[in-house]
Write a protein that holds these residues in place. Structure first.
Motif, PDB file in Angstrom:
ATOM      1  N   THR A  62       0.872  -1.174   0.000  1.00  0.00           N
ATOM      2  CA  THR A  62       0.000   0.000   0.000  1.00  0.00           C
ATOM      3  C   THR A  62       0.910   1.226   0.000  1.00  0.00           C
ATOM      4  O   THR A  62       2.099   1.100   0.284  1.00  0.00           O
ATOM      5  N   PRO A  63       0.362   2.400  -0.291  1.00  0.00           N
ATOM      6  CA  PRO A  63       1.207   3.606  -0.237  1.00  0.00           C
ATOM      7  C   PRO A  63       1.852   3.781   1.139  1.00  0.00           C
ATOM      8  O   PRO A  63       3.013   4.164   1.246  1.00  0.00           O
ATOM      9  N   LEU A  64       1.091   3.465   2.205  1.00  0.00           N
ATOM     10  CA  LEU A  64       1.654   3.578   3.544  1.00  0.00           C
ATOM     11  C   LEU A  64       2.763   2.560   3.740  1.00  0.00           C
ATOM     12  O   LEU A  64       3.812   2.850   4.309  1.00  0.00           O
ATOM     13  N   PRO A  83      -5.013  -5.019  -3.550  1.00  0.00           N
ATOM     14  CA  PRO A  83      -5.035  -4.333  -4.854  1.00  0.00           C
ATOM     15  C   PRO A  83      -4.134  -3.101  -4.868  1.00  0.00           C
ATOM     16  O   PRO A  83      -4.519  -2.040  -5.325  1.00  0.00           O
ATOM     17  N   GLY A  84      -2.929  -3.242  -4.368  1.00  0.00           N
ATOM     18  CA  GLY A  84      -2.048  -2.085  -4.273  1.00  0.00           C
ATOM     19  C   GLY A  84      -0.936  -2.115  -5.288  1.00  0.00           C
ATOM     20  O   GLY A  84      -0.985  -2.831  -6.286  1.00  0.00           O
TER      21      GLY A  84
END
Ligand code: SF4
Ligand code: SF4
Ligand code: SF4
Ligand code: SF4
Lengths: 293, 318
Positions: free
Chosen positions: B214-216, B245-246
């Motif tokens: 994920t972006p994080l 779904p990243g």
């Protein structure tokens, strides 16, 4: 102005996503809001919010010892005196600055007055904006200590920002854990929202954070995130909340739209307003509005 | 932060040869503890004697994930001043010496400890009248729990205190003192990139940084990898929930930029979740599941690479 802090006892239960979603819904309804990100070890509210960087100031959140080797006679007394194992060496004392607490004991025992204690820059305060919302975020330097003091500074700056902009609410995304940074984030708050999820680990974290919040005497309510993840654990958590008089503010079901939105760097409440979690968040947002009306 | 080479050398030195594998991640909730307990179970399944150190002293949950009750509690104490008012001359040197500003002398009253005290002993050292006695104060608890070939060392901070660093050091030292009894030591750290994570990873031969696509996840991974680089630690990346779904590319890029190979990918998995909820590692619960096989493979690889520390001593710090 009211202050609400969002905590979880441990990261990963969706605290930042919840803070961001609430912030979005509250501002949509006209609440003037300032956000504080006090997870200074891993501040990422700005990522969830897709916020724009505004400015940044460096802060000195701790004191560290320094040795003047011109004066040092290599007696090594300081090595033995440090209670934090922060000075090493056989022939020459070396200060491990990342774990130095700045207590000054090495300076006290040094016969040559070779040690001094100095404030050091070890963190930053970032000011970012996301639409109408100002976010004040602390960021501790990599490998640094003393997040408690940095959290204090973040809260101070955020309060100032909030009063300058005439905010109705200061919403704080709290640090994980149960230690001193959490106390710093709680100080002066009117209410704490405790985020949890239905797993045995999360319940244990919830119990510990509730103890801390009770200790400082701040009223709190809980949000059960990913509530449909496990029926049995969910009812154990709900039972515990009821028995311990912690009001349940809302439950949010697990929702595949959430990671989908997050992957695109967007908020599900915004992108998929009719998704189950978005609907639940809208209900929760009403509860939260009620808290400070 | 630039580190003195002596500090890095000191950081890697230990008095024993048992290999140490650290498990960390920039942020909480990415599955660090899941990886740690399943690796522990996988090493045990290979017939090894394993020490698992739960150094996330704010929220130690490995015992719950393993289904092992916490046993043998021992308090972690620090010095706390007790004032002998008969002897005290009211010179207030102690008040001045305390960098924590924890000592107060209210108007026409005697010195009292009001704030947090970290046990540094500055007040004790400066008192000219020997009016300070060394009391002790508990800041946390250590536990040592055993189950077959697995020994779990847990540190738990007293809620609301600032002394997590001391509790981390205490739990690590407790396990290190008995290191010779084990074939491998695993350390599960706190989330973040602060000094407690470093203290927990002291002496580690290899560190697994757990993240998710994920972006994080990629953001926090970059931070933790630069910390590991700073201390010259061997490192690799474990991608948890790899089928979210990243953007897996971001994670792969961060890993590559830091010369950290991908040690494993774990998919979102019902079996894994079942183990999590039941308090049994999936490696024990469903040893033939695909999730279990990933951990067993990772354990195989690690034991082949780090059979014993003495073999690598000659390599020194990389
Ligand atoms: S200031 Fe205190 S913690 Fe830092 S090196 Fe000196 S004695 Fe140790
Ligand atoms: S106590 Fe002072 S003189 Fe002695 S080794 Fe330390 S810094 Fe040098
Ligand atoms: S031990 Fe250190 S922190 Fe505690 S009261 Fe004395 S000087 Fe202050
Ligand atoms: S330093 Fe000793 S004598 Fe002086 S005020 Fe403190 S306790 Fe009393």
């Amino acid at each position: 102005m009211k202050e609400i802090v969002i905590l979880s006892g441990k990261g990963g239960v969706g605290k930042s996503s919840l803070t961001a979603a609430l912030a979005h819904l509250l501002t949509e309804k006209g609440t003037r809001l300032t956000l504080a990100d006090t997870d200074v070890d891993a501040p990422n509210l700005h990522i969830v919010l897709e916020a724009e960087f505004d400015r940044s100031t460096s802060v000195t959140a701790s004191d560290k010892a320094m040795i003047d080797y011109e004066k040092c006679s290599r007696c090594m007394r300081c090595v033995d005196a440090c209670a934090f194992e922060s000075i090493i060496g056989d022939k020459k004392p070396i200060i491990i600055s990342y774990s130095c607490e700045g207590c000054g004991v090495c300076a006290l025992v040094c016969p040559e007055e070779a040690v001094s204690i100095h404030p050091v820059e070890n963190g930053k305060i970032n000011f970012v904006t996301s639409g109408a919302v100002r976010v004040v975020a602390g960021e501790l330097g990599i490998g640094e200590s003393s997040s408690g003091r940095l959290v204090d500074i973040v809260k101070r700056e955020a309060r100032q920002e909030a009063s300058l902009s005439g905010s109705d609410l200061l919403l704080t995304d709290g640090p994980p854990g149960i230690g001193c940074p959490v106390i710093a984030a709680l100080k002066g708050s009117d209410y704490a929202i405790l985020v949890t999820e239905p797993t045995p680990s999360a319940l244990s974290d919830l119990q510990r954070i509730t103890e801390v919040v009770r200790g400082v005497g701040i009223p709190a309510g809980a949000v059960l995130n990913r509530s449909d993840m496990d029926q049995k654990s969910a009812s154990t958590t709900l039972d515990w909340l009821a028995r311990n008089d912690v009001p349940l503010l809302g439950t949010i079901p697990y929702d595949p739209y959430l990671p989908k939105a997050l992957a695109r760097g967007a908020l599900a409440v915004n992108m998929y307003p009719d998704a189950p979690s978005s609907l639940a968040l809208r209900n929760l947002h009403k509860m939260v509005e009620g808290l400070f009306d | 932060m630039k580190l003195h080479p002596e500090i890095i050398k000191h950081f890697h030195s230990t008095t024993f040869t048992t290999p140490i594998i650290g498990v960390t991640g920039g942020k909480g909730g990415v599955g660090k503890s899941t990886v740690a307990v399943n690796l522990a179970a996988a090493f045990v399944a290979q017939g090894r004697r394993v020490a698992l150190i739960d150094a996330d002293v704010d929220a130690p949950n490995d015992s719950l994930l393993l289904g092992i009750p916490l046993e043998n509690p021992e308090p972690v104490t620090i010095m706390q001043p007790i004032f002998d008012l008969e002897k005290c001359t009211d010179c207030r040197k102690c008040v001045k010496a305390c960098q924590m500003n924890s000592l107060f002398r209210p108007q026409a009253k005697h010195i009292t400890l009001m704030g947090e005290c970290n046990g540094c002993e500055a007040c004790y050292l400066v008192c000219p009248a020997e009016a300070i006695n060394r009391g002790s104060h508990s800041v946390g608890t250590l536990y040592k729990s055993e189950q077959g070939k697995l020994t779990l060392y847990t540190g738990a901070l007293q809620p609301g205190l600032a002394e997590s660093a001391l509790v981390v050091n205490a739990v690590r030292d407790a396990a290190f003192a008995e290191a010779d009894q084990f074939d491998i030591i695993l350390v599960d750290t706190a989330p973040g990139t602060h000094c407690n994570v470093i203290s927990a990873l002291k002496g580690a031969d290899h560190v697994l940084a757990v993240t998710e696509p994920t972006p994080l996840g990629s953001h926090d991974l970059e931070l933790i990898l630069s910390l590991l680089e700073m201390f010259a630690m061997q490192r690799s990346v474990v991608i948890n929930r790899s089928d979210l779904p990243g953007k897996k590319e971001k994670v792969q890029q961060a890993a590559q930029a830091s010369s950290a190979p991908i040690a494993g990918e774990i998919k979102l998995d019902k079996d894994l979740l079942a183990g999590y909820l039941q308090g049994t590692p999936v490696v024990d619960l469903l040893p033939n599941s695909s999730a279990a096989k990933i951990f067993l493979k990772m354990a195989d690889h690690l034991t082949a690479t780090y059979p014993n520390r003495s073999k690598q001593a000659s390599q020194g710090v990389s």
